[in-house]
Write a protein that holds these residues in place. Structure first.
Motif, mmCIF file in Angstrom:
data_model
loop_
_atom_site.group_PDB
_atom_site.id
_atom_site.type_symbol
_atom_site.label_atom_id
_atom_site.label_comp_id
_atom_site.label_asym_id
_atom_site.label_seq_id
_atom_site.Cartn_x
_atom_site.Cartn_y
_atom_site.Cartn_z
ATOM 1 N N ILE A 115 0.924 -1.145 -0.167
ATOM 2 C CA ILE A 115 -0.126 -0.019 -0.153
ATOM 3 C C ILE A 115 0.854 1.389 0.029
ATOM 4 C CG2 ILE A 115 -1.851 1.155 1.337
ATOM 5 C CD1 ILE A 115 -2.920 -1.154 2.334
ATOM 6 N N ILE A 116 0.610 2.125 -0.848
ATOM 7 C CA ILE A 116 1.293 3.354 -0.691
ATOM 8 C C ILE A 116 0.815 4.124 0.226
ATOM 9 C CG2 ILE A 116 1.524 5.362 -2.171
ATOM 10 C CD1 ILE A 116 2.735 3.035 -3.320
ATOM 11 N N THR A 117 1.790 4.566 1.341
ATOM 12 C CA THR A 117 1.398 4.927 2.623
ATOM 13 C C THR A 117 1.672 6.547 2.662
ATOM 14 O OG1 THR A 117 3.741 4.358 3.378
ATOM 15 C CG2 THR A 117 1.674 2.760 3.893
ATOM 16 N N LYS A 118 2.437 7.028 1.753
ATOM 17 C CA LYS A 118 2.796 8.527 1.910
ATOM 18 C C LYS A 118 2.944 8.950 0.424
ATOM 19 C CE LYS A 118 5.439 8.853 6.264
ATOM 20 N NZ LYS A 118 6.634 9.646 6.845
ATOM 21 N N ASN A 119 2.662 10.280 0.205
ATOM 22 C CA ASN A 119 3.155 10.922 -0.912
ATOM 23 C C ASN A 119 3.560 12.408 -0.396
ATOM 24 O OD1 ASN A 119 0.800 12.421 -0.338
ATOM 25 N ND2 ASN A 119 -0.284 11.584 -2.311
ATOM 26 N N PHE A 127 2.594 12.528 10.777
ATOM 27 C CA PHE A 127 2.140 13.672 10.251
ATOM 28 C C PHE A 127 3.360 14.335 9.367
ATOM 29 C CE2 PHE A 127 -0.037 13.122 14.550
ATOM 30 C CZ PHE A 127 -1.375 13.626 13.896
ATOM 31 N N THR A 128 4.425 13.361 8.837
ATOM 32 C CA THR A 128 5.391 13.995 7.882
ATOM 33 C C THR A 128 5.021 13.313 6.564
ATOM 34 O OG1 THR A 128 6.763 11.969 8.519
ATOM 35 C CG2 THR A 128 6.879 13.953 10.039
ATOM 36 N N ASN A 129 5.016 14.274 5.666
ATOM 37 C CA ASN A 129 4.669 13.833 4.337
ATOM 38 C C ASN A 129 6.182 13.438 3.759
ATOM 39 O OD1 ASN A 129 2.085 14.748 4.774
ATOM 40 N ND2 ASN A 129 2.613 16.586 3.512
ATOM 41 N N ALA A 130 5.893 12.744 2.615
ATOM 42 C CA ALA A 130 7.304 12.199 1.819
ATOM 43 C C ALA A 130 7.951 13.413 1.011
ATOM 44 C CB ALA A 130 6.684 11.193 0.681
ATOM 45 N N VAL A 135 7.392 8.689 -3.007
ATOM 46 C CA VAL A 135 6.085 7.954 -2.162
ATOM 47 C C VAL A 135 6.835 6.995 -1.417
ATOM 48 C CG1 VAL A 135 4.496 8.271 -4.193
ATOM 49 C CG2 VAL A 135 5.875 6.343 -4.168
ATOM 50 N N HIS A 136 6.044 6.493 -0.389
ATOM 51 C CA HIS A 136 6.500 5.644 0.412
ATOM 52 C C HIS A 136 5.486 4.409 0.236
ATOM 53 C CE1 HIS A 136 9.122 8.139 3.356
ATOM 54 N NE2 HIS A 136 9.249 8.467 2.271
ATOM 55 N N MET A 137 6.209 3.135 0.328
ATOM 56 C CA MET A 137 5.331 2.032 0.513
ATOM 57 C C MET A 137 5.965 1.291 1.874
ATOM 58 S SD MET A 137 5.360 -1.241 -1.985
ATOM 59 C CE MET A 137 4.189 -0.575 -2.991
ATOM 60 N N GLY A 138 5.464 1.485 2.875
ATOM 61 C CA GLY A 138 5.944 1.196 4.138
ATOM 62 C C GLY A 138 7.288 1.832 4.304
ATOM 63 N N VAL A 141 11.299 3.824 0.220
ATOM 64 C CA VAL A 141 11.134 5.222 -0.292
ATOM 65 C C VAL A 141 11.287 5.002 -1.885
ATOM 66 C CG1 VAL A 141 11.862 7.568 -0.147
ATOM 67 C CG2 VAL A 141 11.868 6.098 1.828
ATOM 68 N N LEU A 142 10.537 5.693 -2.678
ATOM 69 C CA LEU A 142 10.414 5.581 -4.020
ATOM 70 C C LEU A 142 10.395 6.992 -4.701
ATOM 71 C CD1 LEU A 142 8.161 2.513 -4.151
ATOM 72 C CD2 LEU A 142 10.527 2.432 -4.943
ATOM 73 N N ASN A 143 11.300 7.161 -5.640
ATOM 74 C CA ASN A 143 10.813 8.523 -6.386
ATOM 75 C C ASN A 143 10.009 7.993 -7.624
ATOM 76 O OD1 ASN A 143 11.661 9.924 -9.095
ATOM 77 N ND2 ASN A 143 13.164 10.937 -7.858
ATOM 78 N N VAL A 144 9.137 8.982 -7.839
ATOM 79 C CA VAL A 144 8.091 8.617 -8.597
ATOM 80 C C VAL A 144 8.279 8.430 -10.302
ATOM 81 C CG1 VAL A 144 6.285 9.781 -7.116
ATOM 82 C CG2 VAL A 144 7.457 11.176 -9.083
#
Length: 268
Positions: A115-119, A127-130, A135-138, A141-144
């Motif tokens: 599940i994508i958990t952050k963008n 309360f911290t965004n990526a 994006v984050h999947m758990g 950390v991934l560059n879109v």
């Protein structure tokens, strides 16, 4: 690697349709298992057995259509390669099954599911965004990259990313999340972690159980409070229920608001 070879007539015959046995031989050799296939009887039976053993032939239909070719290619990309494992102290080469798939070994491309958990706009976990463009999947950390995977916040996806030296860049993804869209006027009530709504024709009411941990996302931002209130008082817009494995995993509220503009300053 011997993936492509010619017959006794020495003709390549590029215009002839490829056979199931030929595809098996090509993929088995590309993955490095040719020597094992030869030990099992050679072409074609040895390669057919080896293809089955490493999963290339998984979920292939009896009629063998073009769709099955794509399935075999998919299976081969996700199969572990066979090759040189290490060289021992006696300088003897040891061969074995690698812990890397063909995609990882040849292209440094890795597969991940979750599940994508952050963008960069919101987060399901804290309360911290990526960071921008990530994006984050758990914990991953991934560059879109050139994708729009940031739109999949709260959804379950299967993705492929390039393992670069400083970052992991998404090169392709698809969502295996099923969605149900419900207009605001068709929502009956959200109470006691259950959502009731009417079908599009307004004749039949349906119920969906929503676990208390399911995230509510309104206009791209995660709601941390007043979830039931926002849902029950939605007058204009719609909601999207996301399901994975027959379980609701996210609720997206698309709230529409109307503003009356009296004047427009074109200079500013």
């Amino acid at each position: 690697q011997g993936a492509l070879s010619v017959g006794e007539d020495r003709l390549f015959k590029p215009d002839e349709a490829i056979t199931y046995s030929e595809i098996c031989k090509i993929l088995v050799c590309i993955l490095g298992y040719g020597v094992l296939a030869e030990q099992k009887g050679g072409y074609p039976q040895g390669y057919l057995k080896q293809a089955w053993d490493i999963g290339i032939s998984k979920n292939i239909s009896e009629n063998f259509t073009s769709d099955d070719i794509y399935r075999m290619l998919y299976n081969a990309c996700h199969a572990n390669v066979f090759g040189l494992d290490d060289i021992d102290e006696n300088k003897s080469a040891n061969f074995g099954i690698s812990d890397k798939t063909a995609l990882e070994f040849y292209r440094d491309v890795y597969c991940a599911k979750g599940i994508i958990t952050k963008n960069e706009y919101t987060s399901l976990t804290d309360f911290t965004n990526a960071g921008k463009g990530t994006v984050h999947m758990g914990s991953l950390v991934l560059n879109v990259g050139e994708t729009d995977i940031f739109k999949q916040i709260g959804n379950h996806v299967e993705l492929y990313y390039q393992d670069d030296s400083d970052e992991n860049t998404v090169v392709y993804y698809y969502s295996d999340t099923e969605t149900v869209t419900i207009k605001a006027k068709d929502i009956d009530e959200f109470s006691d972690n259950k959502l009731t709504y009417y079908t599009a024709n307004g004749e039949k009411i349906k119920k969906v159980s929503v676990h208390k941990e399911v995230p509510f996302i309104m206009n791209g931002k995660v709601l941390t409070e007043n979830k039931a209130n926002e849902l029950n008082n939605l007058k204009y817009g719609y909601i999207v229920l996301s399901f994975y494995s027959d379980r609701c995993i996210a609720i997206n509220i698309m709230k529409e608001e109307t503003y009356v503009v009296q004047t427009v300053d074109r200079d500013n």
